[in-house]
Design an enzyme around this catalytic site. Sequence first.
Site, short mmCIF file in Angstrom:
data_model
loop_
_atom_site.label_atom_id
_atom_site.label_comp_id
_atom_site.label_asym_id
_atom_site.label_seq_id
_atom_site.Cartn_x
_atom_site.Cartn_y
_atom_site.Cartn_z
N ASN A 163 0.84 -1.20 0.00
CA ASN A 163 0.00 0.00 0.00
C ASN A 163 0.88 1.25 0.00
O ASN A 163 2.09 1.16 0.17
CB ASN A 163 -0.90 -0.04 1.25
N PHE A 164 0.24 2.40 -0.16
CA PHE A 164 0.90 3.71 -0.04
C PHE A 164 2.05 3.90 -1.02
O PHE A 164 3.04 4.56 -0.71
CB PHE A 164 1.35 3.97 1.41
N LEU A 165 1.93 3.29 -2.22
CA LEU A 165 2.92 3.57 -3.27
C LEU A 165 2.69 5.01 -3.74
O LEU A 165 1.60 5.36 -4.17
CB LEU A 165 2.72 2.59 -4.44
N THR A 199 -4.41 -3.30 -3.97
CA THR A 199 -5.51 -2.75 -4.77
C THR A 199 -4.98 -1.50 -5.48
O THR A 199 -4.02 -0.88 -5.02
CB THR A 199 -6.71 -2.33 -3.91
N LEU A 415 -6.75 -1.02 3.12
CA LEU A 415 -6.94 0.37 3.55
C LEU A 415 -6.55 1.36 2.46
O LEU A 415 -5.65 1.12 1.71
CB LEU A 415 -6.10 0.62 4.80
S1 MYA Z 1 -2.26 1.88 -5.17
C1 MYA Z 1 -2.00 3.62 -4.99
C2 MYA Z 1 -1.00 4.12 -5.98
N1 MYA Z 1 -0.66 5.50 -5.73
C3 MYA Z 1 -1.21 6.56 -6.34
O1 MYA Z 1 -2.07 6.42 -7.20
C4 MYA Z 1 -0.73 7.91 -5.88
C5 MYA Z 1 -0.56 8.90 -7.02
N2 MYA Z 1 0.29 8.35 -8.04
C6 MYA Z 1 1.64 8.16 -7.92
O2 MYA Z 1 2.25 8.42 -6.90
C7 MYA Z 1 2.35 7.58 -9.13
O3 MYA Z 1 1.57 7.79 -10.29
C8 MYA Z 1 2.65 6.06 -8.97
C9 MYA Z 1 3.24 5.54 -10.29
C10 MYA Z 1 3.68 5.85 -7.86
C11 MYA Z 1 1.39 5.26 -8.68
N3 MYA Z 1 0.28 -0.06 -8.85
O4 MYA Z 1 7.25 5.36 -12.10
P1 MYA Z 1 6.39 5.21 -13.31
C12 MYA Z 1 2.98 0.99 -13.10
C13 MYA Z 1 1.17 -0.82 -9.52
O5 MYA Z 1 6.93 5.78 -14.57
P2 MYA Z 1 4.49 6.99 -12.05
C14 MYA Z 1 -1.05 1.18 -4.16
O6 MYA Z 1 -0.44 1.82 -3.38
C15 MYA Z 1 2.56 1.33 -14.51
O7 MYA Z 1 1.57 0.42 -14.95
N4 MYA Z 1 1.81 -0.41 -10.63
O8 MYA Z 1 4.91 5.79 -13.05
C16 MYA Z 1 -0.80 -0.33 -4.33
C17 MYA Z 1 3.89 1.19 -15.24
O9 MYA Z 1 4.21 -0.18 -15.42
P3 MYA Z 1 3.93 -0.85 -16.87
C18 MYA Z 1 1.55 0.84 -11.07
O10 MYA Z 1 3.15 7.44 -12.46
C19 MYA Z 1 0.53 -0.49 -5.03
C20 MYA Z 1 4.87 1.75 -14.21
O11 MYA Z 1 4.23 1.64 -12.92
C21 MYA Z 1 0.65 1.68 -10.42
O12 MYA Z 1 5.58 8.00 -11.94
C22 MYA Z 1 0.80 -1.90 -5.45
C23 MYA Z 1 5.16 3.22 -14.48
O13 MYA Z 1 6.07 3.65 -13.51
C24 MYA Z 1 0.00 1.19 -9.28
N5 MYA Z 1 -0.89 1.91 -8.59
O14 MYA Z 1 4.37 6.26 -10.62
C25 MYA Z 1 2.13 -2.04 -6.12
N6 MYA Z 1 0.60 2.85 -11.09
O15 MYA Z 1 4.80 -0.15 -17.86
C26 MYA Z 1 2.41 -3.43 -6.65
C27 MYA Z 1 1.44 2.74 -12.12
O16 MYA Z 1 4.29 -2.32 -16.72
C28 MYA Z 1 2.79 -4.39 -5.56
N7 MYA Z 1 2.01 1.53 -12.12
O17 MYA Z 1 2.47 -0.65 -17.14
C29 MYA Z 1 3.17 -5.74 -6.12
C30 MYA Z 1 3.55 -6.73 -5.05
C31 MYA Z 1 4.94 -6.46 -4.49
C32 MYA Z 1 5.32 -7.37 -3.33
C33 MYA Z 1 5.51 -8.84 -3.77
C34 MYA Z 1 6.00 -9.74 -2.59
C35 MYA Z 1 6.10 -11.09 -2.98
#
Ligand code: MYA
Length: 415
Positions: A163-165, A199, A415
């Site tokens: 969460n909180f990405l 999510t 959350l």
């Molecule tokens: S969801 C809430 C996400 N946060 C926000 O929406 C806040 C406002 N937005 C931002 O801060 C940025 O736009 C974020 C993206 C940081 C979201 N989940 O760096 P980039 C992919 C997963 O150039 P930016 C939450 O917190 C996108 O498809 N991936 O982009 C759950 C593309 O990849 P691809 C996402 O806009 C998080 C790439 O990132 C998301 O500067 C779960 C682009 O990167 C997203 N919400 O930064 C995370 N948004 O080219 C995954 C964009 O392939 C966890 N992208 O399409 C996975 C499990 C990990 C643990 C595993 C353990 C085994």
Amino acid sequence: EANTLPKDDSSLENIVRRFQDSMSLSKRHKFWETQPVGQFKDVGDTSLPEGPIEPPTPLSEVKQEPYNLPSQYEWTTCDMDSEETCNEVYNLLKNNYVEDDENMFRFNYSKEFLRWALRPPGYYKSWHIGVRAKTSKKLVAFITGVPARIRVRDEVVKMAEINFLCVHKKLRTKRLAPVMIKEVTRRVHLENIWQAAYTAGVVLPTPITTCQYWHRSLNPKKLIDVGFSRLGPRMTMSRTIKLYKLPDQPVTPGFRKMELRDVPAVTRLLRQYLSQFVVSPDFDENDVEHWLLPTEDVVDSYLVESPKTHDITDFCSFYSLPSSILGNQNYSILKAAYSYYNVSTKTPLLQLMNDALIVAKKKDFDVFNALDVMHNESFLKELKFGPGDGQLHYYLYNYRIRNALRTSELGLVLL
Ligand code: MYA
């Protein structure tokens, strides 16, 4: 090469593929295509087994050093016990976290909420990951994990809830997010955990289900004034206020706030209830104490104690997540309650949730939100919730589910 037949470009298969390629669902995901998640090309392939997509690797083979960041930035582990760090995280999110499509509202998670969300039983400080600018030390990005046991059908799987990405607005679209996701994955792997749940409002490969938020006005005048909702057709403000009016007190005899002594009974009630869903948390008493015992301005829980037998028969809860109102003269904060876990065995769910609305209204929330998960669909329309725009997609990492779930098969609220 098994398939030696020449491919006819006009075959149905190719027409379907070209159509899908032109649709957003098969947008190339340069990062996500490399990850062990359900891929769009595999949707509908019933030959793929449910369960882990790739096996765990020996811990000695997990990369020991953090991933490389662009040279101006450095990793930091955020100590949420520290008032100063907690403030930095709070401010990064307050200014840069999730907004609605029209950029009118932005989540404003409180510091107390963040501390609660990030320090459940058995949490790892190393999963609270920040990125700082090397020279100014300013916090510019964040991602977190917390441990959870999630049951999928009859398997309980240790997972991380991610969460909180968040990446600062000025550093967007520079591919920082994939590095952050890889780094949290590495740190989760170091704890010998290989699955995750998360999510997002965006479509990624591949949702296990897609939910909708519903909103129940508690303070319709303010919601209309700030542009959260609109006056319905042929409605006046005074008719609207009357429509959403609620009793002053909950109506169910024995309805009261949950207390510490209720933890065992609530755990039993909740475990029994959640067992019917395909995906749900596997809560024990420690989890229930942390996640559901009321914490002022963070999470609220109520239950029904039978006046005769003193049995705990019903339970409802909601968490408090305000949003900043962007650019309104009169108001700066929207107070929102979010439905969390609810269980009814004796009190009809409709009446239980109406009592939840009544106590939320008394606590001065402006709106009560609920997803269409679990049995929520049975009360949304009758209790005058309206459908929101925007969707919430649920995902699992490194765990395949053969078919998408119905939202009513999902017993998990993140959350
Ligand atoms: S969801 C809430 C996400 N946060 C926000 O929406 C806040 C406002 N937005 C931002 O801060 C940025 O736009 C974020 C993206 C940081 C979201 N989940 O760096 P980039 C992919 C997963 O150039 P930016 C939450 O917190 C996108 O498809 N991936 O982009 C759950 C593309 O990849 P691809 C996402 O806009 C998080 C790439 O990132 C998301 O500067 C779960 C682009 O990167 C997203 N919400 O930064 C995370 N948004 O080219 C995954 C964009 O392939 C966890 N992208 O399409 C996975 C499990 C990990 C643990 C595993 C353990 C085994």
